[in-house]
Design a protein around this motif. Structure first.
Motif, PDB file in Angstrom:
ATOM      1  N   UNK A   1       0.815  -1.214   0.000  1.00 16.36           N
ATOM      2  CA  UNK A   1       0.000   0.000   0.000  1.00 16.36           C
ATOM      3  C   UNK A   1       0.847   1.262   0.000  1.00 16.36           C
ATOM      4  N   UNK A   2       2.170   1.118   0.163  1.00 15.12           N
ATOM      5  CA  UNK A   2       3.073   2.266   0.103  1.00 15.12           C
ATOM      6  C   UNK A   2       3.498   2.587  -1.320  1.00 15.12           C
ATOM      7  N   UNK A   3       3.364   1.637  -2.226  1.00 18.36           N
ATOM      8  CA  UNK A   3       3.759   1.876  -3.605  1.00 18.36           C
ATOM      9  C   UNK A   3       3.906   0.574  -4.363  1.00 18.36           C
ATOM     10  N   UNK A   4       3.477   0.589  -5.634  1.00 17.60           N
ATOM     11  CA  UNK A   4       3.482  -0.620  -6.451  1.00 17.60           C
ATOM     12  C   UNK A   4       4.076  -0.356  -7.827  1.00 17.60           C
ATOM     13  N   UNK A   5       4.891  -1.301  -8.273  1.00 13.63           N
ATOM     14  CA  UNK A   5       5.439  -1.263  -9.627  1.00 13.63           C
ATOM     15  C   UNK A   5       5.982  -2.644  -9.955  1.00 13.63           C
ATOM     16  N   UNK A   6       5.709  -3.103 -11.158  1.00 12.58           N
ATOM     17  CA  UNK A   6       6.178  -4.412 -11.606  1.00 12.58           C
ATOM     18  C   UNK A   6       6.889  -4.254 -12.936  1.00 12.58           C
ATOM     19  N   UNK A   7       8.085  -4.805 -13.027  1.00  7.91           N
ATOM     20  CA  UNK A   7       8.868  -4.785 -14.251  1.00  7.91           C
ATOM     21  C   UNK A   7       8.634  -6.076 -15.017  1.00  7.91           C
TER      22      UNK A   7
ATOM     23  N   UNK B   1      -6.051   4.732 -10.563  1.00 10.03           N
ATOM     24  CA  UNK B   1      -5.637   6.071 -10.204  1.00 10.03           C
ATOM     25  C   UNK B   1      -5.176   6.243  -8.761  1.00 10.03           C
ATOM     26  N   UNK B   2      -5.237   5.249  -7.917  1.00  7.94           N
ATOM     27  CA  UNK B   2      -4.806   5.403  -6.528  1.00  7.94           C
ATOM     28  C   UNK B   2      -3.318   5.749  -6.471  1.00  7.94           C
ATOM     29  N   UNK B   3      -2.958   6.578  -5.489  1.00 11.43           N
ATOM     30  CA  UNK B   3      -1.610   7.136  -5.441  1.00 11.43           C
ATOM     31  C   UNK B   3      -0.521   6.082  -5.317  1.00 11.43           C
ATOM     32  N   UNK B   4      -0.817   4.958  -4.664  1.00  9.74           N
ATOM     33  CA  UNK B   4       0.225   3.934  -4.528  1.00  9.74           C
ATOM     34  C   UNK B   4       0.517   3.214  -5.840  1.00  9.74           C
TER      35      UNK B   4
ATOM     36  N   UNK C   1       0.178   4.463 -20.684  1.00  9.51           N
ATOM     37  CA  UNK C   1      -1.093   3.895 -21.104  1.00  9.51           C
ATOM     38  C   UNK C   1      -2.005   3.759 -19.889  1.00  9.51           C
ATOM     39  N   UNK C   2      -3.278   4.088 -20.087  1.00  8.12           N
ATOM     40  CA  UNK C   2      -4.239   3.939 -19.005  1.00  8.12           C
ATOM     41  C   UNK C   2      -5.644   4.218 -19.492  1.00  8.12           C
ATOM     42  N   UNK C   3      -6.613   3.877 -18.671  1.00  7.56           N
ATOM     43  CA  UNK C   3      -7.993   4.192 -19.009  1.00  7.56           C
ATOM     44  C   UNK C   3      -8.238   5.692 -18.837  1.00  7.56           C
ATOM     45  N   UNK C   4      -9.345   6.173 -19.418  1.00 14.73           N
ATOM     46  CA  UNK C   4      -9.663   7.594 -19.345  1.00 14.73           C
ATOM     47  C   UNK C   4      -9.778   8.053 -17.895  1.00 14.73           C
ATOM     48  N   UNK C   5     -10.413   7.247 -17.063  1.00 15.22           N
ATOM     49  CA  UNK C   5     -10.608   7.638 -15.668  1.00 15.22           C
ATOM     50  C   UNK C   5      -9.285   7.720 -14.916  1.00 15.22           C
ATOM     51  N   UNK C   6      -8.336   6.884 -15.278  1.00 15.82           N
ATOM     52  CA  UNK C   6      -7.016   6.928 -14.642  1.00 15.82           C
ATOM     53  C   UNK C   6      -6.210   8.123 -15.123  1.00 15.82           C
ATOM     54  N   UNK C   7      -6.136   8.320 -16.419  1.00 19.45           N
ATOM     55  CA  UNK C   7      -5.326   9.405 -16.965  1.00 19.45           C
ATOM     56  C   UNK C   7      -5.887  10.778 -16.623  1.00 19.45           C
ATOM     57  N   UNK C   8      -7.189  10.854 -16.364  1.00 19.68           N
ATOM     58  CA  UNK C   8      -7.823  12.149 -16.098  1.00 19.68           C
ATOM     59  C   UNK C   8      -7.294  12.828 -14.847  1.00 19.68           C
ATOM     60  N   UNK C   9      -6.760  12.063 -13.903  1.00 16.93           N
ATOM     61  CA  UNK C   9      -6.302  12.653 -12.639  1.00 16.93           C
ATOM     62  C   UNK C   9      -4.817  12.978 -12.667  1.00 16.93           C
ATOM     63  N   UNK C  10      -4.123  12.682 -13.750  1.00 16.44           N
ATOM     64  CA  UNK C  10      -2.680  12.885 -13.814  1.00 16.44           C
ATOM     65  C   UNK C  10      -2.361  14.211 -14.495  1.00 16.44           C
ATOM     66  N   UNK C  11      -1.519  15.006 -13.850  1.00 14.90           N
ATOM     67  CA  UNK C  11      -1.123  16.306 -14.378  1.00 14.90           C
ATOM     68  C   UNK C  11       0.369  16.320 -14.689  1.00 14.90           C
TER      69      UNK C  11
ATOM     70  N   UNK D   1     -13.307  -4.845 -10.201  1.00 13.19           N
ATOM     71  CA  UNK D   1     -14.296  -4.136  -9.396  1.00 13.19           C
ATOM     72  C   UNK D   1     -13.675  -3.424  -8.186  1.00 13.19           C
ATOM     73  N   UNK D   2     -12.557  -2.743  -8.415  1.00 17.56           N
ATOM     74  CA  UNK D   2     -11.951  -1.942  -7.368  1.00 17.56           C
ATOM     75  C   UNK D   2     -12.777  -0.668  -7.194  1.00 17.56           C
ATOM     76  N   UNK D   3     -12.501   0.093  -6.143  1.00 19.48           N
ATOM     77  CA  UNK D   3     -13.428   1.182  -5.795  1.00 19.48           C
ATOM     78  C   UNK D   3     -13.077   2.527  -6.417  1.00 19.48           C
ATOM     79  N   UNK D   4     -12.485   2.502  -7.614  1.00 20.07           N
ATOM     80  CA  UNK D   4     -12.337   3.702  -8.431  1.00 20.07           C
ATOM     81  C   UNK D   4     -12.690   3.338  -9.866  1.00 20.07           C
ATOM     82  N   UNK D   5     -13.176   4.276 -10.650  1.00 15.00           N
ATOM     83  CA  UNK D   5     -13.507   3.957 -12.043  1.00 15.00           C
ATOM     84  C   UNK D   5     -12.258   3.680 -12.863  1.00 15.00           C
TER      85      UNK D   5
END
Length: 264
Positions: free
Chosen positions: A14-20, A61-64, A81-91, A120-124
């Protein structure tokens, strides 16, 4: 990191995620949830120059999962690459951006095929991924922040060579732990995360359909331990007649440094 296809969790919690992932000669990141400095450090530890990452695929879109992507994009100009709902929050992104719909298939030029599937996670716009090498048929799946696992989701990742599979919490630890009741409900209510027993039950299906390699990921630092997650997983599968290191392999993704992954 040369030669065969590989999957390596760089960070998983929950502190951060990334997979190579290396597939069809390309390096990909699934999520970029740590700082650019930490991401770069982990990549170099794995023998990969950050400039050589061909694409970043974001699950949600969750920060982690997205915390480091803006700075990483400005420094390395890696396509995102991401869905519209994910990319919409990135500046402040300085990379080529590709928006897709949940369930789309993305074919990278001279690279792997990346398939998405809604979760079915709790963000679009939340998705999991399957990465397929079209030349060899080798495939990996990254399946965290699942909420719950449907038959369709199992079918999506069926027969992968290796799966990074969420094993977020121990039900008793969550029940008796310090979290407020609404947060406990959010985690376990079908739109948050899946538990150790749910992860083991899901793995049973995958083993019966050809997957032998698992990495348990996104363990909660407060409601789980690597030992409990491993014991729950192996004990359940043992009861079902599966023998560790004969019928399947399992590893635990680390929170704060690259983990041992799989080479296929």
């Amino acid at each position: 990191m040369t030669g065969a296809d590989r999957i390596i969790p760089l960070y998983s919690s929950s502190s951060g995620n990334a997979t190579l992932i290396k597939s069809h000669g390309k390096y990909l990141l699934v999520d970029c949830g740590m700082s650019c400095k930490m991401m770069s450090k982990a990549l170099v530890e794995c023998g990969v120059c950050p400039d050589d990452v061909s694409a970043i695929f974001l699950t949600h879109r969750h920060s982690d999962h997205v915390n480091g992507v803006a700075v990483f994009s400005r420094k390395y100009h890696t396509p995102i690459y991401g869905t519209q709902a994910t990319l919409a929050v990135l500046d402040n992104l300085a990379s080529p951006i590709t928006e897709f719909n949940e369930g789309d298939i993305i074919q990278l030029e001279d690279g792997p095929e990346v398939r998405s599937f809604p979760t079915p996670h709790d963000v679009p716009g939340s998705v999991c991924y399957k990465i397929l090498n079209p030349s060899t048929g080798t495939s990996f799946a990254v399946m965290t922040d699942l909420g719950r696992v449907s038959d369709a989701m199992k079918g999506f990742a069926r027969s992968c060579d290796a799966i990074l599979l969420e094993s977020n919490y121990d039900p008793e630890m969550l029940k008796n732990g310090p979290y407020p009741w609404p947060l406990k409900q959010r985690i376990s209510g079908g739109h948050g995360h899946i538990s150790n027993p749910e992860s083991a039950q899901t793995a049973e299906y995958f083993i019966n359909n050809g997957t032998k390699r698992f990495i348990l990921g996104h363990l909660s630092p407060h409601n789980n331990t690597p030992g409990i997650a491993h014991k729950t997983f192996t004990s359940y599968l043992n009861e079902k007649g599966f023998v560790q290191d004969e019928d399947y392999e399992v590893k635990i993704a680390r929170k704060d440094c690259p983990s041992e992954g799989y080479t296929v």
